[in-house]
Scaffold this motif. Structure first.
Motif, PDB file in Angstrom:
ATOM      1  N   ALA A 681       0.812  -1.223   0.000  1.00  0.00           N
ATOM      2  CA  ALA A 681       0.000   0.000   0.000  1.00  0.00           C
ATOM      3  C   ALA A 681       0.850   1.279   0.000  1.00  0.00           C
ATOM      4  CB  ALA A 681      -0.940  -0.021   1.201  1.00  0.00           C
ATOM      5  N   LEU A 683       3.807   1.654  -1.118  1.00  0.00           N
ATOM      6  CA  LEU A 683       4.490   1.762  -2.408  1.00  0.00           C
ATOM      7  C   LEU A 683       3.538   2.336  -3.454  1.00  0.00           C
ATOM      8  CD1 LEU A 683       6.350  -1.678  -2.476  1.00  0.00           C
ATOM      9  CD2 LEU A 683       7.329   0.566  -2.072  1.00  0.00           C
ATOM     10  N   ARG A 684       2.303   1.826  -3.350  1.00  0.00           N
ATOM     11  CA  ARG A 684       1.296   2.313  -4.294  1.00  0.00           C
ATOM     12  C   ARG A 684       1.084   3.825  -4.105  1.00  0.00           C
ATOM     13  NH1 ARG A 684      -1.639  -1.850  -3.865  1.00  0.00           N
ATOM     14  NH2 ARG A 684      -2.911  -1.032  -2.174  1.00  0.00           N
ATOM     15  N   ALA A 685       1.092   4.208  -2.796  1.00  0.00           N
ATOM     16  CA  ALA A 685       0.903   5.638  -2.504  1.00  0.00           C
ATOM     17  C   ALA A 685       2.053   6.458  -3.089  1.00  0.00           C
ATOM     18  CB  ALA A 685       0.814   5.828  -0.992  1.00  0.00           C
ATOM     19  N   ASP A 687       4.074   5.676  -5.514  1.00  0.00           N
ATOM     20  CA  ASP A 687       4.045   5.713  -6.978  1.00  0.00           C
ATOM     21  C   ASP A 687       2.872   6.561  -7.489  1.00  0.00           C
ATOM     22  OD1 ASP A 687       5.130   4.542  -9.567  1.00  0.00           O
ATOM     23  OD2 ASP A 687       3.014   3.956  -9.702  1.00  0.00           O
ATOM     24  N   GLY A 688       1.749   6.312  -6.821  1.00  0.00           N
ATOM     25  CA  GLY A 688       0.515   6.981  -7.255  1.00  0.00           C
ATOM     26  C   GLY A 688       0.624   8.508  -7.143  1.00  0.00           C
ATOM     27  N   PHE A 689       1.050   8.928  -5.945  1.00  0.00           N
ATOM     28  CA  PHE A 689       1.095  10.383  -5.757  1.00  0.00           C
ATOM     29  C   PHE A 689       2.209  10.996  -6.601  1.00  0.00           C
ATOM     30  CE2 PHE A 689      -1.062   9.208  -1.673  1.00  0.00           C
ATOM     31  CZ  PHE A 689      -2.268   9.737  -2.059  1.00  0.00           C
ATOM     32  N   ALA A 691       3.066   9.923  -9.504  1.00  0.00           N
ATOM     33  CA  ALA A 691       2.509   9.982 -10.861  1.00  0.00           C
ATOM     34  C   ALA A 691       1.571  11.176 -11.004  1.00  0.00           C
ATOM     35  CB  ALA A 691       1.775   8.682 -11.154  1.00  0.00           C
ATOM     36  N   VAL A 692       0.738  11.378  -9.952  1.00  0.00           N
ATOM     37  CA  VAL A 692      -0.208  12.488  -9.984  1.00  0.00           C
ATOM     38  C   VAL A 692       0.572  13.817 -10.045  1.00  0.00           C
ATOM     39  CG1 VAL A 692      -1.994  13.717  -8.681  1.00  0.00           C
ATOM     40  CG2 VAL A 692      -2.003  11.203  -8.805  1.00  0.00           C
ATOM     41  N   ASN A 695       1.942  14.325 -13.404  1.00  0.00           N
ATOM     42  CA  ASN A 695       0.866  14.663 -14.340  1.00  0.00           C
ATOM     43  C   ASN A 695       0.365  16.092 -14.167  1.00  0.00           C
ATOM     44  OD1 ASN A 695       0.665  12.463 -15.881  1.00  0.00           O
ATOM     45  ND2 ASN A 695      -1.237  11.671 -15.014  1.00  0.00           N
ATOM     46  N   ARG A 713       9.373   6.617  -8.304  1.00  0.00           N
ATOM     47  CA  ARG A 713       8.432   5.648  -8.882  1.00  0.00           C
ATOM     48  C   ARG A 713       9.132   4.318  -9.175  1.00  0.00           C
ATOM     49  NH1 ARG A 713       4.685   7.114 -13.568  1.00  0.00           N
ATOM     50  NH2 ARG A 713       3.707   5.248 -12.769  1.00  0.00           N
ATOM     51  N   MET A 717       8.522   0.647  -7.676  1.00  0.00           N
ATOM     52  CA  MET A 717       8.245  -0.510  -8.524  1.00  0.00           C
ATOM     53  C   MET A 717       9.154  -1.702  -8.177  1.00  0.00           C
ATOM     54  SD  MET A 717       5.829   0.323 -10.581  1.00  0.00           S
ATOM     55  CE  MET A 717       6.006  -0.814 -11.921  1.00  0.00           C
TER      56      MET A 717
END
Lengths: 896, 147
Positions: A681, A683-685, A687-689, A691-692, A695, A713, A717
């Motif tokens: 979780a 890691l996802r945060a 990577d996710g944030f 990425a956001v 972007n 990121r 991964m």
């Protein structure tokens, strides 16, 4: 033979005296009757009248003799008599008539009587039947009546004989048949035979033959027939058996009753008891026998030409046990009585004794030996031509042995043989026999013997004549003595055997006693040592002389005395022996040693305790062995306890470890679960944030800032990939394991296709051996093969012509699979690092990876019980070999 | 379209925000109701506790259910939903980090309609959310949708 004996052997005067006596008695008898009895010569002058007849004439007997009826009676009466007399002579047959004299009726039977001078006279019986005439007259008319009258007359005739009943003997009329069927017998039969006269009468009467002594029956028949053939009369002496089984000697005289044709229809005669006389004669004869010099010396018997047969006796039997001297003495007891021959045989037929006493037997035996035509005695015995031997052994003795009872048979040499088996303890060990009886004298028999034995008939006649005939009484006596001799011999053999058995047993016992390992000692009831064997002596260390001065107590340490006394009192004395018990002995040198013994009581003839014996065993060695054994057992026990303790500890440790393992496994599972859920979780945060941020805020970030976000990121991964691989690795240990048959080739093809799909631009050749079968868990093997092939695929990525081979081969009986590539390869010195987690041999930039793949493969191979090893060189590709363990895998065919 | 709500059951605020971001990225503009544990999720769905009096005819079009939740786990929520006739047929998509085989199997056994693993990589995550949103909100015909 009885007759002959009467003529020759016995005192003739005695017989004549008896005959005279009989004649006298007969006359007395005839004179005593009321009937008239007479005999007239051919001129009808009276030769004999009885007193009744003389009284009838009113004269004395002397006055009547020489006169005729005309001189004694009225002419009328005389003429009546004369008419019938003449008729009798003319017809030559008996004539019945009734004559009337002086008003009285006389029944008359007249018959022709041959007289010594060759002429024929008339004999007759006359009875006064006046009182019965009335009755007779009524019956006279018919044949029936006539027959009845005849019977009546016969009855009256018989009444004459009734007078004979007062004689010491019996008068009879019987048929001339072997049964001597009785038609009439006088009352004297009761006194003579013990049977009343009625007992003999038809229809179911006793035959006289049954009264005759069985042994004499044939003789009586033969003798009577022989004499009848000569003169129609007979005289003989023989034996009868009375109703109470008593044997009596009788003298019999009789004559034939002939019918018209001269055929014998009956015999009439008289039998009297002569037993006392015979007994007296036998007694006399016995005395003569004993005094007779020629029979006294058996030892002086001439031997036969072939010598002594007993030298061929190989048996441990009668001859051995009884001895020649004793056998001679035994044989003398009966052979003296007979003067014939005798033999004693072993059961095998070998001679224990043999003698030929009579000239007849010697002669026959020697002749039959000559017939064998050999001088070799065994050959002769076996030839079957030694007739006397054949008779003596096969026909008599062997028969007696086989039948188990005495046999009485005729012998080849013309006399008889009597043989008796010799018994010892229910077993027949031989036979004893003798020959008896008179040699034959009739020419026909002698002729036959002469031919058979090739002896001249004159020689035979001479030998036969020389033999002194023995009466049946003597033969009986000899037979009894022979039986007694058989018993005696049996008894002697038995005793001899018993004696030998005792000697043998004593010998063995003595041997045993001396050679036995154990000590043996006999003490008297006071404990004094009486006898002992050598081992006992050695055991206690005293000399035999010293031992004889000691008691067993002297050899026993005092603390055992009471104990042993108890054993004697409680076991030995009441029941005769003790149980095995242990005590100690003291040697002469003072050494104490343990023994084991059993004490046995001996009693004297009165049953009183006489001595005690003991079998004593030195048990020092046994004790030592026992102790050693006990020690060994103790050690074994201790070792066993130690092992048990160790085992228990080990078990406890195993349990502890197992529990720890279970706990660790649970922790691992919980850990893995936690990782799976929670570690990813963040890691996802990240990577996710990131990425956001990239972007939506790209415009506010310079390229360096964007690069850092990109690095965050990538790190996330990589971390995600590491977690993924670690979870996979832990899953290998946690997954269930199901071994089954797997087609590795198909599995490899499937994985290769997946890989090619991931990077379709690559040029890779897969060489997968078809039908490669394996035994293992399908899921795990797929993971392993995926890792291996993915590695190969990865490490060949820089090869323009990548080649990946999957195959299998037998190595040392084991099926080995391999995955080979022509990729980068590696230095084998780092090979051991391949299978450690997170170890990598190549730069991440060159070949990306987490370093978990081969660890996973190794773990899978190990779960299958197999091995994995590499073969590689840098730049020359790598090969990974693996086995899947267990016989199951090994036995699998390379191809399915 | 107003009534086509999404119920998101998620205790992790990062994941909550990322999920909402992903839904926004996917242009799915449905109302998103967020509850933070299993108990709250049931309260919402059965109109209990803080949600007492809620119109139960207005049930979400799809429930995105995490498994690892405080108080009552996602699997327990699922079990209770499937045991009640009112919620028996509601589409439930398990959306979780776990790729454990056991979790997947249990979810389907208890009646989950879908099982979606949340990837670490954000673009992949957006992609996954977009696909399930499209499917469950636009494509799928369910009994309650017509109500």
């Amino acid at each position: 033979m009885s007759r002959e004996r009467g003529q020759e052997g016995f005192d003739n005067r005695g017989v004549n005296r008896a005959l005279d006596q009989f004649a006298h008695l007969y006359t007395t008898l005839i004179n005593a009757t009321q009937d008239l009895v007479f005999l007239k010569d051919h001129q009808f002058r009276y030769l004999f009248v009885n007193e009744a007849n003389a009284r009838f004439f009113g004269r004395s007997v002397e006055e009547v003799i020489g006169r005729d009826d005309f001189e004694l009676m009225s002419a009328e009466a005389a003429q009546g008599c004369r008419t019938t007399d003449e008729a009798v002579l003319r017809l030559g047959t008996p004539l019945l008539s009734t004559e009337y004299v002086n008003g009285r009726a006389y029944e008359t039977q007249k018959f022709p009587v041959p007289l010594p001078d060759g002429s024929t006279g008339v004999g007759g019986y006359v009875r006064d039947v006046t009182t019965t005439m009335e009755w007779l007259r009524k019956l006279r008319d018919s044949e029936e009546q006539f027959r009845t009258m005849t019977d009546k007359l016969n009855e009256s005739q018989r009444q004459l004989f009734l007078l004979l009943n007062h004689l010491p003997g019996m008068a009879y009329r019987c048929k001339n048949n072997p049964q001597w069927t009785i038609e009439f017998v006088s009352e004297g039969s009761l006194k003579l035979t013990g049977y009343p006269a009625e007992r003999f009468l038809p229809p179911n009467g006793l035959s006289y033959a049954e009264v005759i002594h069985p042994e004499d029956r044939q003789l009586v028949w033969d003798s009577v027939q022989e004499q009848l053939a000569v003169d129609k009369s007979y005289r003989l002496t023989y034996r009868i058996l009375t109703a109470d089984g008593q044997e009596k000697w009788v003298w019999e005289s009789g004559q034939a009753v002939l019918d018209d044709e001269g055929q014998i229809v009956a015999l009439e005669g008289f039998i009297s008891d002569i037993t006392p006389r015979v007994q007296a004669e036998v007694a006399l004869r016995r005395i003569e026998w004993m005094l007779s010099p020629q029979l006294a010396c058996l030892d002086a018997q001439p031997t036969q030409p072939y010598g002594d047969l007993t030298i061929f006796n190989t048996q441990h039997g009668i001859l051995y046990a009884v001895g020649k001297k004793m056998l001679q003495r035994i044989a003398r007891e009966y052979i003296d009585l007979l003067g014939t021959s005798s033999a004693i045989y072993e059961r095998t037929g070998e001679y224990a004794f043999g003698i030929f006493s009579s000239g007849w037997c010697r002669c026959m035996d020697a002749a039959s030996f000559r017939l064998c035509e050999t001088q070799d005695v065994p050959t002769a015995l076996a030839s079957g031509r030694w007739l006397c031997h054949e008779s003596c052994w096969k026909q008599a003795s062997l028969c007696a042995i086989e039948q188990g009872e005495p046999v009485d048979v005729p012998c080849a040499g013309g006399i008889r043989l009597y043989a008796v088996p010799i018994w010892v303890h229910g077993e027949i060990i031989g036979a004893i026999n003798f020959g008896y009886g008179d040699p034959p004298r009739d020419l026909e028999t002698l002729q036959k013997l002469s031919e058979k034995y090739q002896i001249s008939i004159e020689e035979l006649q001479a030998q036969a004549k020389r033999y002194e005939s023995r009466p049946p009484y003597i033969i009986e006596l000899a037979k009894r003595r022979l039986q007694a001799s058989a018993l005696l011999i049996g008894e002697i053999v038995e005793r001899k055997r018993a004696e030998e058995a005792v000697l043998e047993s004593q010998k063995r016992y003595r041997q045993l006693y001396e050679t036995m390992f154990d000590g043996f000692v006999v003490v008297n009831m006071q404990g004094r040592i009486l006898t002992f064997n050598e081992p006992y002596c050695r055991m206690v260390g005293y000399t035999p002389e010293e031992l004889c001065q000691l008691t067993y107590r002297d050899l026993t340490p005092p603390q055992w005395h009471e104990f042993e006394q108890q054993i004697v009192e409680n076991q030995v004395l009441p029941r005769g022996y003790s149980e095995l018990y242990e005590k100690e002995y003291r040697r002469k040198d003072g050494t104490i040693f343990p023994v084991e013994l059993r004490t046995i009581l001996f009693r004297d003839a009165d049953g009183q305790p006489e001595a005690m014996s003991a079998i004593v065993r030195d048990i020092r060695e046994r004790r030592a062995a026992q102790q050693a054994l006990e020690k060994a057992l103790e050690e074994q026990r201790r070792a066993h306890q130690q092992i048990q303790a160790l085992n228990a500890e080990l078990e406890q440790r195993v349990q502890d470890r197992t529990a720890q393992l279970v706990a660790a496994n649970k922790e691992l599972e919980a850990f893995a679960y936690s990782i799976s859920h929670d570690l990813r979780a963040p890691l996802r945060a990240m990577d996710g944030f990131s990425a956001v941020l990239l972007n939506r805020y790209a415009d506010v970030l310079d390229p360096q800032g964007q690069h850092y976000l990109q690095r965050i990121r990538e790190a996330a991964m990589r971390m995600g990939q590491l977690i993924e691989d670690l979870l996979n690795l832990s899953r290998i240990s946690r997954l269930d394991f199901n071994r089954q048959r797997i087609d590795l080739s198909a599995l490899a093809q499937e994985i290769a296709a997946e890989l090619m799909m991931q990077e379709p631009q690559r040029c890779v050749t897969f060489e997968i051996q078809p039908h490669l079968m394996a035994s293992g868990d399908a899921h795990l093997l797929k993971i392993a093969l995926q890792n291996l092939l993915a590695n190969a695929f990865k490490f060949t990525s820089q090869q323009p012509q990548a080649k990946i081979v999957v195959g299998g081969e037998k190595q040392a009986g084991e099926l080995v699979y391999y995955v080979r590539d022509n990729g980068a390869g590696f230095d084998m010195q780092y090979a051991d690092k391949l299978f450690a987690p997170f170890q990598r041999l190549h730069a991440e930039s060159q070949f990306p990876g987490t370093g978990i793949g081969l660890v996973t493969v190794q773990r899978i191979v190990h779960r299958h019980g197999g091995r994995i090893w590499p073969d590689a060189a840098p730049g020359r590709g790598a090969t990974f070999y693996f086995t899947l363990g267990g016989s199951y895998g090994a036995e699998e065919n390379l191809v399915g | 379209m107003e009534q086509k709500k999404i119920l998101l059951v998620e205790d992790n605020p990062d994941d909550e925000e990322l999920t909402i971001l992903a839904l926004q990225e996917s242009k799915l503009l449905n109302e998103i109701v967020v509850v933070h544990d299993g108990v709250e999720a049931l309260d919402y769905l059965f109109g209990r506790g803080p949600y007492a009096g809620r119109d139960l005819s207005m049930q979400p079009q799809v429930i995105l259910l995490d498994l690892k939740l405080p108080r009552l786990s996602g699997l327990d929520v699922l079990r209770q939903l499937r045991a009640d006739h009112r919620t028996r047929l509601l589409p439930v998509v398990v959306l979780t980090s776990s790729s454990e085989e056991e979790d997947i199997v249990r979810s389907y056994e208890l009646g989950a309609n879908s099982y979606v693993r949340k990837p670490v990589e954000f673009h992949q995550f957006v992609d996954a959310v977009q696909r399930l949103g499209l499917y469950w909100l636009l494509m799928n015909q369910c009994p309650l949708c017509d109500g």
